[in-house]
Design a protein around this motif. Structure first.
Motif, mmCIF file in Angstrom:
data_model
loop_
_atom_site.group_PDB
_atom_site.id
_atom_site.type_symbol
_atom_site.label_atom_id
_atom_site.label_comp_id
_atom_site.label_asym_id
_atom_site.label_seq_id
_atom_site.Cartn_x
_atom_site.Cartn_y
_atom_site.Cartn_z
ATOM 1 N N GLU A 196 0.858 -1.177 0.000
ATOM 2 C CA GLU A 196 0.000 0.000 0.000
ATOM 3 C C GLU A 196 0.896 1.229 0.000
ATOM 4 O O GLU A 196 1.577 1.516 0.979
ATOM 5 C CB GLU A 196 -0.910 -0.011 1.234
ATOM 6 N N ARG A 197 0.891 1.946 -1.109
ATOM 7 C CA ARG A 197 1.831 3.053 -1.281
ATOM 8 C C ARG A 197 1.264 4.361 -0.729
ATOM 9 O O ARG A 197 0.090 4.677 -0.915
ATOM 10 C CB ARG A 197 2.167 3.220 -2.767
ATOM 11 N N ARG A 198 2.146 5.102 -0.053
ATOM 12 C CA ARG A 198 1.840 6.451 0.423
ATOM 13 C C ARG A 198 2.907 7.372 -0.179
ATOM 14 O O ARG A 198 4.072 7.286 0.187
ATOM 15 C CB ARG A 198 1.891 6.509 1.950
ATOM 16 N N ILE A 199 2.476 8.224 -1.085
ATOM 17 C CA ILE A 199 3.456 9.021 -1.838
ATOM 18 C C ILE A 199 3.259 10.511 -1.605
ATOM 19 O O ILE A 199 3.666 11.335 -2.413
ATOM 20 C CB ILE A 199 3.389 8.698 -3.346
ATOM 21 N N ASP A 200 2.646 10.861 -0.468
ATOM 22 C CA ASP A 200 2.403 12.266 -0.180
ATOM 23 C C ASP A 200 3.634 12.921 0.441
ATOM 24 O O ASP A 200 4.641 12.269 0.723
ATOM 25 C CB ASP A 200 1.186 12.422 0.734
ATOM 26 N N ARG A 201 3.542 14.230 0.645
ATOM 27 C CA ARG A 201 4.670 14.997 1.176
ATOM 28 C C ARG A 201 5.080 14.501 2.558
ATOM 29 O O ARG A 201 6.277 14.434 2.875
ATOM 30 C CB ARG A 201 4.312 16.474 1.216
ATOM 31 N N GLU A 202 4.124 14.137 3.369
ATOM 32 C CA GLU A 202 4.427 13.682 4.731
ATOM 33 C C GLU A 202 5.330 12.444 4.705
ATOM 34 O O GLU A 202 6.285 12.343 5.479
ATOM 35 C CB GLU A 202 3.135 13.371 5.485
ATOM 36 N N ASN A 203 5.035 11.509 3.824
ATOM 37 C CA ASN A 203 5.855 10.298 3.770
ATOM 38 C C ASN A 203 7.229 10.581 3.169
ATOM 39 O O ASN A 203 8.228 9.974 3.563
ATOM 40 C CB ASN A 203 5.149 9.197 2.982
ATOM 41 N N LEU A 204 7.310 11.511 2.218
ATOM 42 C CA LEU A 204 8.610 11.930 1.694
ATOM 43 C C LEU A 204 9.464 12.546 2.795
ATOM 44 O O LEU A 204 10.658 12.248 2.921
ATOM 45 C CB LEU A 204 8.424 12.926 0.551
ATOM 46 N N GLU A 205 8.845 13.399 3.599
ATOM 47 C CA GLU A 205 9.581 14.028 4.695
ATOM 48 C C GLU A 205 10.042 12.987 5.711
ATOM 49 O O GLU A 205 11.149 13.090 6.253
ATOM 50 C CB GLU A 205 8.708 15.094 5.356
ATOM 51 N N ARG A 206 9.212 12.007 5.956
ATOM 52 C CA ARG A 206 9.608 10.929 6.875
ATOM 53 C C ARG A 206 10.793 10.151 6.321
ATOM 54 O O ARG A 206 11.750 9.840 7.039
ATOM 55 C CB ARG A 206 8.422 9.995 7.110
ATOM 56 N N ALA A 207 10.743 9.814 5.035
ATOM 57 C CA ALA A 207 11.863 9.105 4.423
ATOM 58 C C ALA A 207 13.143 9.924 4.498
ATOM 59 O O ALA A 207 14.231 9.381 4.732
ATOM 60 C CB ALA A 207 11.527 8.755 2.976
ATOM 61 N N ALA A 208 13.021 11.236 4.304
ATOM 62 C CA ALA A 208 14.201 12.101 4.380
ATOM 63 C C ALA A 208 14.803 12.096 5.774
ATOM 64 O O ALA A 208 16.031 12.070 5.942
ATOM 65 C CB ALA A 208 13.835 13.519 3.951
ATOM 66 N N ARG A 209 13.952 12.119 6.799
ATOM 67 C CA ARG A 209 14.467 12.070 8.176
ATOM 68 C C ARG A 209 15.186 10.748 8.445
ATOM 69 O O ARG A 209 16.243 10.723 9.087
ATOM 70 C CB ARG A 209 13.319 12.264 9.171
ATOM 71 N N LEU A 210 14.630 9.672 7.957
ATOM 72 C CA LEU A 210 15.271 8.368 8.125
ATOM 73 C C LEU A 210 16.616 8.321 7.401
ATOM 74 O O LEU A 210 17.580 7.729 7.896
ATOM 75 C CB LEU A 210 14.350 7.258 7.604
ATOM 76 N N ALA A 211 16.668 8.953 6.224
ATOM 77 C CA ALA A 211 17.935 9.006 5.482
ATOM 78 C C ALA A 211 18.972 9.821 6.250
ATOM 79 O O ALA A 211 20.152 9.440 6.327
ATOM 80 C CB ALA A 211 17.709 9.585 4.088
ATOM 81 N N LEU A 212 18.558 10.940 6.817
ATOM 82 C CA LEU A 212 19.480 11.762 7.602
ATOM 83 C C LEU A 212 20.015 10.996 8.807
ATOM 84 O O LEU A 212 21.163 11.167 9.211
ATOM 85 C CB LEU A 212 18.775 13.036 8.070
ATOM 86 N N ASP A 213 19.181 10.134 9.385
ATOM 87 C CA ASP A 213 19.586 9.340 10.544
ATOM 88 C C ASP A 213 20.400 8.106 10.162
ATOM 89 O O ASP A 213 20.819 7.347 11.043
ATOM 90 C CB ASP A 213 18.351 8.903 11.334
ATOM 91 N N GLY A 214 20.593 7.889 8.855
ATOM 92 C CA GLY A 214 21.360 6.740 8.403
ATOM 93 C C GLY A 214 20.591 5.446 8.354
ATOM 94 O O GLY A 214 21.165 4.380 8.084
ATOM 95 N N LEU A 215 19.284 5.493 8.596
ATOM 96 C CA LEU A 215 18.467 4.280 8.611
ATOM 97 C C LEU A 215 17.912 3.927 7.239
ATOM 98 O O LEU A 215 17.433 2.818 7.025
ATOM 99 C CB LEU A 215 17.313 4.449 9.598
ATOM 100 N N LEU A 216 17.964 4.877 6.314
ATOM 101 C CA LEU A 216 17.447 4.647 4.968
ATOM 102 C C LEU A 216 18.453 5.114 3.926
ATOM 103 O O LEU A 216 18.110 5.510 2.827
ATOM 104 C CB LEU A 216 16.107 5.387 4.781
#
Length: 307
Positions: free
Chosen positions: A253-273
């Motif tokens: 189930e895909r969520r492609i809104d701004r909120e999920n993009l921002e969440r992915a970015a935070r995870l990337a900054l933390d080194g988890l993604l």
């Protein structure tokens, strides 16, 4: 005018071409960006083949390849909130603008600002691979200590799923070809080489009681081989095979809104993604970039650096 790489009709690689196009005019709910980096995904050649409808925005041929990008906002259409000219952004080209180009339009509700400290190269990998990994693991909802099988672990999405799963404290086993072993093991995966061993036997030896969850990136016969390894068929999530409900599983189930993009970015900054980027091509080498992904030989994530 700016250069773009796309296709003049539906078909195989033979329909691809470079061409010049004027900067697109952002419509309502769109932003025009100068593309810095574009991500390369299997969906790109699937759309070129004409097998998927509804993602071209009704645009005429020639059409530009690519669905995700990072860059700088040059102009805004009407009814765009939260994004300004000059912002560094990343997101989806959901209305057919394409991203293998010097400029393009992104759907503003599916676009987010690039946070400080995150490179455009990493940001460009998050709309497709990054958010897919988040969605698949959220859908499974496994607790720390659970076991998950990533079927087809070696590509951009597979490695993103694996790294995020390891960060959540899951025990991760991944299947792939021998060429994908090093990158998979580097993110903490116990690797099963389907070219050298029986996947079912090897997986049952590692997890005799069955997996708490399976994330499938391969589909087809491979999915049907690994699906019975799940303790509960409802915990089989497929990213690429919509026939998975026939096996008792679920499509992601895909969520492609701004909120999920921002969440992915935070995870990337933390080194988890953090994506495993294995190839960075200039726009002039876009044919080779897509050919690697289309041929199934890409290990990790392939991107095109435009600017």
């Amino acid at each position: 005018m700016g250069q773009a790489w796309g296709f003049g009709r539906y078909g195989g690689p033979e329909v691809q071409e470079f061409f010049d196009r004027p900067d697109p005019v952002p419509a309502r709910g769109e932003v025009l960006i100068r593309v810095e980096v574009a991500g390369v995904n299997p969906l790109d050649h699937i759309l070129r083949s004409g097998l998927v409808d509804g993602l071209d925005g009704g645009r005429p041929f020639p059409r530009v390849l690519g669905m995700e990008a990072a860059g700088t906002v040059l102009a805004r259409g009407e009814d765009v909130d939260g994004l300004e000219v000059g912002d560094a952004v990343f997101g989806f080209a959901l209305t057919g603008g394409g991203t293998y180009a010097e400029t393009t339009v992104l759907s503003a509700p599916h676009t987010a600002r690039v946070p400080d400290g995150l490179s455009a190269t990493v940001a460009a990998t998050l709309p497709v691979a990054g958010t897919t990994a988040v969605d698949a693991l959220d859908q499974l909802g496994l607790p720390a200590g659970a076991t998950v099988l990533v079927n087809g672990v070696g590509g951009g999405v597979g490695l993103a799923v694996a790294r995020l799963a390891v960060g959540r404290g899951l025990r991760v086993i991944g299947t792939g070809s021998s060429a994908k072993r090093d990158h998979a093991e580097a993110v903490g995966v116990r690797f099963v080489d389907y070219t050298a061993e029986d996947v079912t036997a090897a997986a049952r030896e590692l997890v005799p009681d069955g997996f708490d969850g399976i994330v499938d990136l391969a589909g087809g016969a491979s999915l049907r081989t690994v699906a019975p390894l799940a303790r509960d068929p409802r915990d089989v999530i497929s990213v690429g095979d919509m026939s998975v409900p026939e096996l008792g599983g679920r499509f992601v189930e895909r969520r492609i809104d701004r909120e999920n993009l921002e969440r992915a970015a935070r995870l990337a900054l933390d080194g988890l993604l953090a994506p495993v980027i294995t190839a960075v091509h200039p726009l002039s080498d876009a044919p080779a970039a897509l050919a690697t992904v289309e041929g199934g030989h890409a290990s990790g994530k392939v991107v095109i650096k435009v600017a």
